[in-house]
Design a protein around this motif. Structure first.
Motif, PDB file in Angstrom:
ATOM      1  N   GLN A  51     -26.274 -79.876 -15.550  1.00  0.00           N
ATOM      2  CA  GLN A  51     -26.320 -81.044 -16.416  1.00  0.00           C
ATOM      3  C   GLN A  51     -24.925 -81.544 -16.778  1.00  0.00           C
ATOM      4  O   GLN A  51     -24.733 -82.736 -17.003  1.00  0.00           O
ATOM      5  CB  GLN A  51     -27.124 -80.730 -17.684  1.00  0.00           C
ATOM      6  CG  GLN A  51     -28.583 -80.436 -17.391  1.00  0.00           C
ATOM      7  CD  GLN A  51     -29.412 -80.282 -18.646  1.00  0.00           C
ATOM      8  OE1 GLN A  51     -29.214 -80.977 -19.633  1.00  0.00           O
ATOM      9  NE2 GLN A  51     -30.359 -79.355 -18.615  1.00  0.00           N
ATOM     10  N   ALA A  71     -26.132 -91.705 -26.472  1.00  0.00           N
ATOM     11  CA  ALA A  71     -27.433 -91.193 -26.023  1.00  0.00           C
ATOM     12  C   ALA A  71     -27.252 -90.084 -24.991  1.00  0.00           C
ATOM     13  O   ALA A  71     -27.932 -89.044 -25.062  1.00  0.00           O
ATOM     14  CB  ALA A  71     -28.259 -92.335 -25.446  1.00  0.00           C
ATOM     15  N   LEU A  72     -26.342 -90.288 -24.032  1.00  0.00           N
ATOM     16  CA  LEU A  72     -26.114 -89.279 -22.999  1.00  0.00           C
ATOM     17  C   LEU A  72     -25.547 -88.007 -23.601  1.00  0.00           C
ATOM     18  O   LEU A  72     -25.993 -86.892 -23.280  1.00  0.00           O
ATOM     19  CB  LEU A  72     -25.167 -89.834 -21.929  1.00  0.00           C
ATOM     20  CG  LEU A  72     -24.745 -88.857 -20.835  1.00  0.00           C
ATOM     21  CD1 LEU A  72     -25.954 -88.352 -20.064  1.00  0.00           C
ATOM     22  CD2 LEU A  72     -23.729 -89.494 -19.896  1.00  0.00           C
ATOM     23  N   SER A  74     -25.736 -86.947 -26.694  1.00  0.00           N
ATOM     24  CA  SER A  74     -26.729 -86.303 -27.562  1.00  0.00           C
ATOM     25  C   SER A  74     -27.769 -85.558 -26.734  1.00  0.00           C
ATOM     26  O   SER A  74     -28.157 -84.435 -27.071  1.00  0.00           O
ATOM     27  CB  SER A  74     -27.417 -87.352 -28.443  1.00  0.00           C
ATOM     28  OG  SER A  74     -26.470 -88.023 -29.267  1.00  0.00           O
ATOM     29  N   ALA A  75     -28.213 -86.187 -25.644  1.00  0.00           N
ATOM     30  CA  ALA A  75     -29.201 -85.534 -24.775  1.00  0.00           C
ATOM     31  C   ALA A  75     -28.633 -84.258 -24.165  1.00  0.00           C
ATOM     32  O   ALA A  75     -29.331 -83.233 -24.078  1.00  0.00           O
ATOM     33  CB  ALA A  75     -29.646 -86.504 -23.684  1.00  0.00           C
ATOM     34  N   PHE A  76     -27.367 -84.299 -23.735  1.00  0.00           N
ATOM     35  CA  PHE A  76     -26.740 -83.116 -23.145  1.00  0.00           C
ATOM     36  C   PHE A  76     -26.637 -81.986 -24.167  1.00  0.00           C
ATOM     37  O   PHE A  76     -27.002 -80.835 -23.875  1.00  0.00           O
ATOM     38  CB  PHE A  76     -25.366 -83.470 -22.606  1.00  0.00           C
ATOM     39  CG  PHE A  76     -24.573 -82.283 -22.131  1.00  0.00           C
ATOM     40  CD1 PHE A  76     -24.830 -81.715 -20.887  1.00  0.00           C
ATOM     41  CD2 PHE A  76     -23.576 -81.722 -22.920  1.00  0.00           C
ATOM     42  CE1 PHE A  76     -24.117 -80.608 -20.447  1.00  0.00           C
ATOM     43  CE2 PHE A  76     -22.857 -80.621 -22.489  1.00  0.00           C
ATOM     44  CZ  PHE A  76     -23.128 -80.067 -21.248  1.00  0.00           C
ATOM     45  N   CYS A  77     -26.143 -82.308 -25.358  1.00  0.00           N
ATOM     46  CA  CYS A  77     -25.979 -81.276 -26.395  1.00  0.00           C
ATOM     47  C   CYS A  77     -27.318 -80.669 -26.794  1.00  0.00           C
ATOM     48  O   CYS A  77     -27.439 -79.449 -26.966  1.00  0.00           O
ATOM     49  CB  CYS A  77     -25.281 -81.873 -27.614  1.00  0.00           C
ATOM     50  SG  CYS A  77     -23.563 -82.358 -27.318  1.00  0.00           S
ATOM     51  N   LEU A  78     -28.342 -81.526 -26.942  1.00  0.00           N
ATOM     52  CA  LEU A  78     -29.661 -81.025 -27.311  1.00  0.00           C
ATOM     53  C   LEU A  78     -30.229 -80.121 -26.216  1.00  0.00           C
ATOM     54  O   LEU A  78     -30.783 -79.048 -26.504  1.00  0.00           O
ATOM     55  CB  LEU A  78     -30.599 -82.197 -27.575  1.00  0.00           C
ATOM     56  CG  LEU A  78     -32.037 -81.835 -27.960  1.00  0.00           C
ATOM     57  CD1 LEU A  78     -32.055 -81.035 -29.252  1.00  0.00           C
ATOM     58  CD2 LEU A  78     -32.889 -83.104 -28.114  1.00  0.00           C
ATOM     59  N   ALA A  79     -30.083 -80.537 -24.965  1.00  0.00           N
ATOM     60  CA  ALA A  79     -30.603 -79.737 -23.848  1.00  0.00           C
ATOM     61  C   ALA A  79     -29.913 -78.380 -23.776  1.00  0.00           C
ATOM     62  O   ALA A  79     -30.568 -77.344 -23.540  1.00  0.00           O
ATOM     63  CB  ALA A  79     -30.423 -80.498 -22.537  1.00  0.00           C
ATOM     64  N   GLN A  80     -28.593 -78.347 -23.997  1.00  0.00           N
ATOM     65  CA  GLN A  80     -27.874 -77.072 -23.924  1.00  0.00           C
ATOM     66  C   GLN A  80     -28.183 -76.186 -25.124  1.00  0.00           C
ATOM     67  O   GLN A  80     -28.184 -74.950 -25.007  1.00  0.00           O
ATOM     68  CB  GLN A  80     -26.363 -77.316 -23.822  1.00  0.00           C
ATOM     69  CG  GLN A  80     -25.943 -78.164 -22.638  1.00  0.00           C
ATOM     70  CD  GLN A  80     -26.775 -77.905 -21.404  1.00  0.00           C
ATOM     71  OE1 GLN A  80     -26.932 -76.771 -20.964  1.00  0.00           O
ATOM     72  NE2 GLN A  80     -27.311 -78.968 -20.828  1.00  0.00           N
TER      73      GLN A  80
END
Length: 222
Positions: A51, A71-72, A74-80
């Motif tokens: 990712q 958005a990108l 935030s999505a990366f941090c949440l996924a990790q």
């Protein structure tokens, strides 16, 4: 490739146990190639680096030269965060994984950060070799097609593809923060201009527009 190297070091050596004291249920090495904690380590390593690769592929230069959208990021941090929680507390038989210690999680994060650093240089090398040859071959085929069409009397018009239009739009969005910064420091204010300077500027614009249209005619003369 990164997970293969990590797997080999963990399975074939006791490097991480000797340096950091991390274990597999008290053992310095995994119980076998299908050790459940080893599965968890590989899962976390692949989840993070795969990712994180989007930050390299989305940029034209170094990944830090073009700021990602909120958005990108935030999505990366949440996924990790979710991946790390699963790695720490996941103990589900149907997935064949087992939770690992905070030491292993930290090792995986540092491992990925170290391997992430040279990815930009790999991207530049690909652009300078394989991608460059592919573009040259495409341009050569396009020129040959244009020559054949010209010989047959078919007019060639140059239009912007939808993919190129979308690419420019996405690139514009990525650098929009630069325009906002320019406005904040005052470069976006109205500028007064003398009539003679405005006339000279308009003449230059008209000349350049005429030259561009002459090089790229959109239709044949009647």
């Amino acid at each position: 490739m990164t997970f293969v190297v990590l797997y080999s070091i963990i399975y074939q050596t006791t490097f991480f146990y000797d340096k950091f004291g991390v274990t597999f249920n008290g053992s310095p090495t995994p119980s076998g190639p299908n050790d459940r904690q080893l599965h968890t380590i590989i899962y976390l390593q692949v989840a993070i680096i795969s990712q994180a690769l989007i930050f390299v592929t989305r940029s034209h230069g170094f990944f830090f030269m073009e700021r990602p959208s909120v958005a990108l990021m935030s999505a990366f941090c949440l996924a990790q965060l979710v991946s790390s929680i699963i790695a720490a507390y996941g103990d589900w038989g149907f997935t064949d994984i087992q939770g690992i210690s905070g030491g292993w999680i930290g090792i995986v994060w540092v491992w990925n950060i170290v391997w992430f650093s040279p990815l930009d240089w790999i991207k530049f090398a690909m652009k300078a070799t394989i991608i460059k040859r592919m573009r040259e071959r495409h341009d050569r085929k396009t020129a040959e097609a244009a020559a054949r069409a010209s010989e047959g009397g078919v007019p060639i018009t140059r239009t912007q593809s939808r993919a190129a239009s979308i690419h420019e739009s996405m690139y514009s969005n990525r650098v929009s923060f630069i325009r906002r910064a320019v406005r904040k420091v005052g470069f976006g204010r109205k500028v007064s201009m003398k009539p003679e300077e405005l006339h000279r500027f308009s003449s230059i614009q008209a000349q350049r527009t005429g030259a561009t249209l002459a090089r790229n005619p959109s239709r044949t003369a009647a």
